[in-house]
Design an enzyme around this catalytic site. Structure first.
Site, PDB file in Angstrom:
ATOM      1  N   HIS A  20       0.531   4.004  -2.899  1.00 39.12           N
ATOM      2  CA  HIS A  20       0.092   5.379  -2.643  1.00 39.12           C
ATOM      3  C   HIS A  20       1.189   6.406  -2.907  1.00 39.12           C
ATOM      4  O   HIS A  20       0.897   7.555  -3.217  1.00 39.12           O
ATOM      5  CB  HIS A  20      -0.428   5.500  -1.211  1.00 39.12           C
ATOM      6  CG  HIS A  20      -1.792   4.917  -1.035  1.00 39.12           C
ATOM      7  ND1 HIS A  20      -2.744   5.461  -0.205  1.00 39.12           N
ATOM      8  CD2 HIS A  20      -2.378   3.833  -1.594  1.00 39.12           C
ATOM      9  CE1 HIS A  20      -3.853   4.732  -0.253  1.00 39.12           C
ATOM     10  NE2 HIS A  20      -3.639   3.737  -1.092  1.00 39.12           N
ATOM     11  N   TRP A  72     -10.530  -8.917   2.363  1.00 46.87           N
ATOM     12  CA  TRP A  72     -11.199  -9.303   1.116  1.00 46.87           C
ATOM     13  C   TRP A  72     -11.197 -10.827   0.945  1.00 46.87           C
ATOM     14  O   TRP A  72     -12.083 -11.363   0.289  1.00 46.87           O
ATOM     15  CB  TRP A  72     -10.483  -8.674  -0.075  1.00 46.87           C
ATOM     16  CG  TRP A  72     -10.672  -7.201  -0.227  1.00 46.87           C
ATOM     17  CD1 TRP A  72     -11.645  -6.558  -0.938  1.00 46.87           C
ATOM     18  CD2 TRP A  72      -9.836  -6.161   0.310  1.00 46.87           C
ATOM     19  NE1 TRP A  72     -11.480  -5.189  -0.865  1.00 46.87           N
ATOM     20  CE2 TRP A  72     -10.371  -4.920  -0.106  1.00 46.87           C
ATOM     21  CE3 TRP A  72      -8.695  -6.159   1.104  1.00 46.87           C
ATOM     22  CZ2 TRP A  72      -9.804  -3.694   0.242  1.00 46.87           C
ATOM     23  CZ3 TRP A  72      -8.129  -4.939   1.458  1.00 46.87           C
ATOM     24  CH2 TRP A  72      -8.682  -3.729   1.024  1.00 46.87           C
ATOM     25  N   ARG A 126       0.834  -1.212   0.000  1.00 49.94           N
ATOM     26  CA  ARG A 126       0.000   0.000   0.000  1.00 49.94           C
ATOM     27  C   ARG A 126       0.867   1.260   0.000  1.00 49.94           C
ATOM     28  O   ARG A 126       0.553   2.245  -0.669  1.00 49.94           O
ATOM     29  CB  ARG A 126      -0.926  -0.022   1.214  1.00 49.94           C
ATOM     30  CG  ARG A 126      -1.875   1.156   1.302  1.00 49.94           C
ATOM     31  CD  ARG A 126      -2.958   0.936   2.348  1.00 49.94           C
ATOM     32  NE  ARG A 126      -3.706   2.150   2.609  1.00 49.94           N
ATOM     33  CZ  ARG A 126      -3.643   2.857   3.733  1.00 49.94           C
ATOM     34  NH1 ARG A 126      -2.865   2.435   4.723  1.00 49.94           N
ATOM     35  NH2 ARG A 126      -4.335   3.956   3.884  1.00 49.94           N
ATOM     36  N   HIS A 181      -5.972  -6.087  -3.882  1.00 47.95           N
ATOM     37  CA  HIS A 181      -6.875  -6.262  -2.745  1.00 47.95           C
ATOM     38  C   HIS A 181      -6.936  -7.716  -2.276  1.00 47.95           C
ATOM     39  O   HIS A 181      -7.606  -8.015  -1.293  1.00 47.95           O
ATOM     40  CB  HIS A 181      -8.285  -5.777  -3.106  1.00 47.95           C
ATOM     41  CG  HIS A 181      -8.420  -4.290  -3.070  1.00 47.95           C
ATOM     42  ND1 HIS A 181      -9.576  -3.631  -3.439  1.00 47.95           N
ATOM     43  CD2 HIS A 181      -7.539  -3.319  -2.709  1.00 47.95           C
ATOM     44  CE1 HIS A 181      -9.402  -2.325  -3.314  1.00 47.95           C
ATOM     45  NE2 HIS A 181      -8.171  -2.118  -2.880  1.00 47.95           N
TER      46      HIS A 181
END
Length: 372
Positions: A140, A280, A136, A264
């Site tokens: 990002h 998920w 992540r 995900h």
């Protein structure tokens, strides 16, 4: 709970910084010598007390209580250093210790990879791995790029500065940045921008994912003057149009959007970060095509709770999907790739590796390749 070796390393470093010999708490010989000396002194004091007045005897007993009470407190404190969790703040706080025999040579990216791999597993964090949060971070740090003007992207590592580090979309990423500090200290020649992106690559590969093409060449911005406006990262509350707007701004097509959404398959949402909650898949630390299988084959219903709109699987109610995830089913083109990746993990791995590598390189001024 973290193993004792990192705790010993952190303790040794702390004692070294304070100018105290590490062996004072760790050496059984030192403890034995100290105890024998204390015993001799106590015996001498007791002999003197026999020939003295009652007042002197009282003073000796007070000295003995103070001596052995101090010894007991010292041993309890030393024991607590090995058996308790490292505090979030205070003199023992900080990133996990990184054990290295010697500093690496500039350009030795294999050494950096090994260091990153060495800090991934932690049974006390989420599902036992920092891997998902490192992916992540890389995502990002790179996903702010705008093809139109070349702004944003991983070059510069501008998330080191406010206000980017404080964006709502980046909530919780301080965990990942802090985790990588000892890696940076062990390999000071690597830029943060290269380190963060390489950490995402290593995490994916260590969790069973595909080999991601990666090359060095990013530099660090000296300040936050190049931070782009907030709002460029995907909003999980939005649908297909938003996804095309955000990814299209970076230069990605529909296949890329679905492939990158496959990240995900890792990790989970946290109410104190995104506001959403849950994983998920049932294997959140394994990179696979399970995300697409769950998305396609489960019946998803609105989760009844006080948080933002999200969905849960009707059968177990243990898995979740976001509005942006279900947008991949409601859009015909997106669903075509979801179906393909659910059936063919190899195809997903191949397309993800290409798209993720491209994401990490957006806006990076790599030197032009020399003509053959």
């Amino acid at each position: 709970m973290a193993s004792s070796a990192p705790r010993l390393a952190r303790l040794g470093a702390l004692l070294a910084r304070q100018g105290a010999p590490a062996t004072s708490l760790l050496s059984s010989q030192g403890l034995r010598a100290f105890s024998e000396k204390a015993g001799a002194e106590t015996t001498a004091a007791a002999a003197a007390a026999t020939a003295s007045t009652g007042e002197a005897k009282s003073k000796i007993r007070g000295f003995q209580a103070l001596l052995f009470g101090g010894l007991g407190a010292g041993f309890l404190y030393g024991y607590s250093l090995f058996t308790s969790q490292v505090p979030e703040s205070g003199p023992l706080a900080g990133p996990p210790a990184l054990l290295t025999s010697k500093p690496s040579t500039p350009g030795d990216y294999d050494a950096v990879r090994k260091s990153i791999a060495g800090v991934l597993d932690n049974g006390d964090y989420d599902d036992g791995s920092y891997g998902p949060v490192l992916v992540r971070l890389a995502w990002h740090a790179s996903g702010t790029y705008a093809k139109k003007d070349g702004s944003g992207g991983s070059n510069g590592a501008t998330m080191r500065f406010a206000p980017e580090c404080e964006w709502g979309a980046n909530a919780g990423l301080a965990v990942a940045r802090k985790l990588l500090e000892p890696v940076k200290a062990a390999h000071p020649w690597i830029s943060y921008a290269d380190l963060w992106t390489l950490a995402g690559v290593v995490a994916i590969e260590e969790m069973g994912g595909p080999t991601i093409p990666w090359r060095a060449g990013r530099s660090d911005a000296p300040d936050g003057s190049k931070i782009v406006p907030d709002g460029r990262l995907p909003d999980a509350k939005q649908g297909a149009k938003h996804l095309r707007d955000v990814f299209g701004r970076m230069g990605f097509d529909d296949k890329d959007i679905v492939a990158l959404s496959g990240a995900h398959t890792l990790g989970r949402c946290h109410t104190d970060r995104s506001g959403f909650s849950g994983p998920w898949t049932n294997a959140p630390t394994t990179f696979s095509n399970l995300y697409f299988q769950e998305l396609l084959n489960n019946k998803w219903v609105v989760k009844k709770w006080d948080g933002p709109l999200q969905y849960e699987d009707a059968k177990s109610q243990s898995l979740m999907m976001l509005p942006s995830d279900l947008a991949l089913l409601s859009d015909r083109t997106f669903k075509k790739y979801v179906t393909q990746y659910a059936k063919d993990e190899e195809a997903f791995f191949k397309d993800f590796a290409v798209a993720f590598s491209k994401l990490l390189e957006l806006g990076v001024p790599f030197p032009a390749a020399k003509a053959a």
